[in-house]
Design an enzyme around this catalytic site. Structure first.
Site, short mmCIF file in Angstrom:
data_model
loop_
_atom_site.label_atom_id
_atom_site.label_comp_id
_atom_site.label_asym_id
_atom_site.label_seq_id
_atom_site.Cartn_x
_atom_site.Cartn_y
_atom_site.Cartn_z
N GLY A 25 0.83 -1.21 0.00
CA GLY A 25 0.00 0.00 0.00
C GLY A 25 0.86 1.26 0.00
O GLY A 25 0.58 2.23 -0.70
N ARG A 29 7.26 1.72 1.10
CA ARG A 29 7.54 0.31 1.27
C ARG A 29 8.03 -0.27 -0.07
O ARG A 29 8.90 -1.15 -0.10
CB ARG A 29 6.28 -0.39 1.73
CG ARG A 29 6.54 -1.61 2.41
CD ARG A 29 5.80 -1.94 3.65
NE ARG A 29 6.52 -1.62 4.85
CZ ARG A 29 5.95 -1.39 6.01
NH1 ARG A 29 4.64 -1.39 6.09
NH2 ARG A 29 6.66 -1.13 7.06
N ARG A 48 2.31 11.72 -8.33
CA ARG A 48 1.66 11.71 -7.00
C ARG A 48 2.48 10.97 -5.95
O ARG A 48 1.92 10.49 -4.95
CB ARG A 48 0.26 11.09 -7.06
CG ARG A 48 -0.73 12.00 -7.74
CD ARG A 48 -2.08 11.34 -7.86
NE ARG A 48 -2.94 12.22 -8.63
CZ ARG A 48 -4.01 12.85 -8.14
NH1 ARG A 48 -4.37 12.67 -6.91
NH2 ARG A 48 -4.72 13.63 -8.91
N ARG A 92 -0.81 -8.22 -4.30
CA ARG A 92 -0.83 -7.23 -3.22
C ARG A 92 -0.17 -7.83 -2.00
O ARG A 92 -0.42 -8.98 -1.64
CB ARG A 92 -2.29 -6.84 -2.90
CG ARG A 92 -2.45 -6.16 -1.57
CD ARG A 92 -3.77 -5.45 -1.40
NE ARG A 92 -4.13 -5.28 -0.01
CZ ARG A 92 -3.55 -4.44 0.85
NH1 ARG A 92 -2.55 -3.67 0.44
NH2 ARG A 92 -3.94 -4.36 2.11
N SER A 95 -1.06 -5.13 4.90
CA SER A 95 -1.30 -5.46 6.30
C SER A 95 -2.81 -5.51 6.53
O SER A 95 -3.59 -5.02 5.72
CB SER A 95 -0.64 -4.43 7.22
OG SER A 95 -1.20 -3.17 7.00
N MET A 185 -8.25 -2.94 3.01
CA MET A 185 -9.07 -1.99 2.27
C MET A 185 -8.87 -2.00 0.75
O MET A 185 -9.28 -1.06 0.08
CB MET A 185 -8.83 -0.58 2.83
CG MET A 185 -9.02 -0.51 4.33
SD MET A 185 -8.86 1.13 5.04
CE MET A 185 -10.47 1.79 4.68
N GLU A 186 -8.24 -3.03 0.20
CA GLU A 186 -7.90 -2.97 -1.23
C GLU A 186 -8.19 -4.22 -2.06
O GLU A 186 -8.45 -4.11 -3.27
CB GLU A 186 -6.39 -2.66 -1.38
CG GLU A 186 -5.96 -1.28 -0.95
CD GLU A 186 -5.73 -1.17 0.55
OE1 GLU A 186 -5.61 -2.22 1.22
OE2 GLU A 186 -5.69 -0.03 1.06
N ASP A 209 -2.50 -5.53 13.42
CA ASP A 209 -3.23 -5.13 14.63
C ASP A 209 -4.43 -6.04 14.80
O ASP A 209 -4.78 -6.77 13.87
CB ASP A 209 -3.66 -3.65 14.55
CG ASP A 209 -4.43 -3.34 13.28
OD1 ASP A 209 -3.78 -2.95 12.28
OD2 ASP A 209 -5.65 -3.52 13.27
N ARG A 222 6.67 -4.05 12.05
CA ARG A 222 5.92 -4.24 10.80
C ARG A 222 6.88 -4.41 9.63
O ARG A 222 6.67 -5.25 8.77
CB ARG A 222 4.98 -3.06 10.55
CG ARG A 222 3.72 -3.11 11.36
CD ARG A 222 2.64 -2.23 10.76
NE ARG A 222 2.98 -0.81 10.80
CZ ARG A 222 2.80 -0.03 11.85
NH1 ARG A 222 2.28 -0.51 12.95
NH2 ARG A 222 3.13 1.25 11.83
N1 HPA Z 1 -8.72 -1.78 9.22
C1 HPA Z 1 -8.61 -1.65 7.89
N2 HPA Z 1 -7.47 -1.86 7.26
C2 HPA Z 1 -6.40 -2.26 7.96
C3 HPA Z 1 -6.47 -2.42 9.34
C4 HPA Z 1 -7.70 -2.17 9.99
O1 HPA Z 1 -7.81 -2.30 11.22
N3 HPA Z 1 -5.23 -2.80 9.75
C5 HPA Z 1 -4.45 -2.88 8.66
N4 HPA Z 1 -5.16 -2.55 7.57
#
Ligand code: HPA
Length: 237
Positions: A25, A29, A48, A92, A95, A185-186, A209, A222
């Site tokens: 993401g 990285r 960007r 991808r 995390s 989220m992807e 997390d 991480r």
């Molecule tokens: N929520 C959404 N995306 C994430 C999270 C989360 O807690 N941790 C790492 N990517």
């Protein structure tokens, strides 16, 4: 048909992008990965600050590019790579937050499907779907490699969320009912674009997390756990 360069990627020579793109993401990285693992590497996109690097890993050409956060962002970059730059597969490497109390920090997950409330698939035009799958053959290859490298990889459904900060925590129960073990989220948008363009996609995640125990990782930890995932992804090319 759009010509290259596209609005978001400034590459004008198809030789400058590999058939396989690894996508964290965070563009920094991607930079770290390029500097740590690749030889004969050059930065081929700075639009960007969504840095893209192309180089060689054990003699094989590979590109590493940031996707940004969220489905609109990875949706734009992955579509342009697949449709206009001749990219065949995008993996991808990201995390995720754990929903499942059996998951530990730094566990590695291979998405066997992605559930999302998002209208991305419908809006893209591949049908009103809420669960999408990655490319089966690519996932099989990843599982076999992980076994060989003695890396524990948990195959499971993940949740691709549009919202990081939620007010209604009861929503998690609905998502858990869909048997998602973790949230990112992807992936859903990446899988949708692979399906739309007839290309390949996969998603490997490490748990950063937990939404159950609220355990968190430091950025240093991480980075270390990311290295293992990067090595697995790089071994696939
Ligand atoms: N929520 C959404 N995306 C994430 C999270 C989360 O807690 N941790 C790492 N990517």
């Amino acid at each position: 048909m759009m010509n290259i360069p596209t609005p978001h990627i400034e590459i004008t020579d198809l030789d400058k992008i590999a058939k396989t793109v690894l996508m964290p993401g965070d563009p920094l990285r991607a930079k770290f990965m390029a500097e740590t693992f690749l030889e004969n590497v050059s930065c081929v996109n700075t639009v960007r600050n969504m840095l893209c690097y192309t180089g060689y890993y054990k003699g094989k050409k590979v590109s590493v590019m940031g996707s940004g956060m969220g489905m609109p962002s990875i949706g734009i970059y992955s579509y342009e790579l697949y449709q206009f730059y001749g990219v065949e597969q995008i993996i991808r490497i990201g995390s995720c937050g754990a929903y499942d109390s059996n998951l530990n920090l730094f566990d590695m997950i291979l998405a066997d499907s992605a559930y999302s409330e998002s209208s991305f698939a419908q809006t893209l035009g591949i049908g009103k779907k809420q669960i999408l799958k990655p490319t089966k053959t690519l996932n099989t290859k990843i599982k076999n490699k992980a076994k060989k490298m003695e890396i524990d990889l948990i195959s499971a459904r993940i949740h691709s969320s549009d919202v990081f900060y939620r007010l209604n925590h009861d929503d998690y129960l609905k998502i858990l009912a869909r048997k998602c073990v973790a949230v990112e989220m992807e992936a859903f948008a990446l899988f949708a674009n692979a399906i739309a363009t007839g290309k390949k996609a996969a998603c490997i995640l490490t748990v950063s997390d937990s939404l159950v125990t609220h355990a968190k990782t430091s950025s240093e930890e991480r980075e270390k756990s990311f290295v293992k995932m990067m090595e697995l992804a790089l071994s696939l090319i």
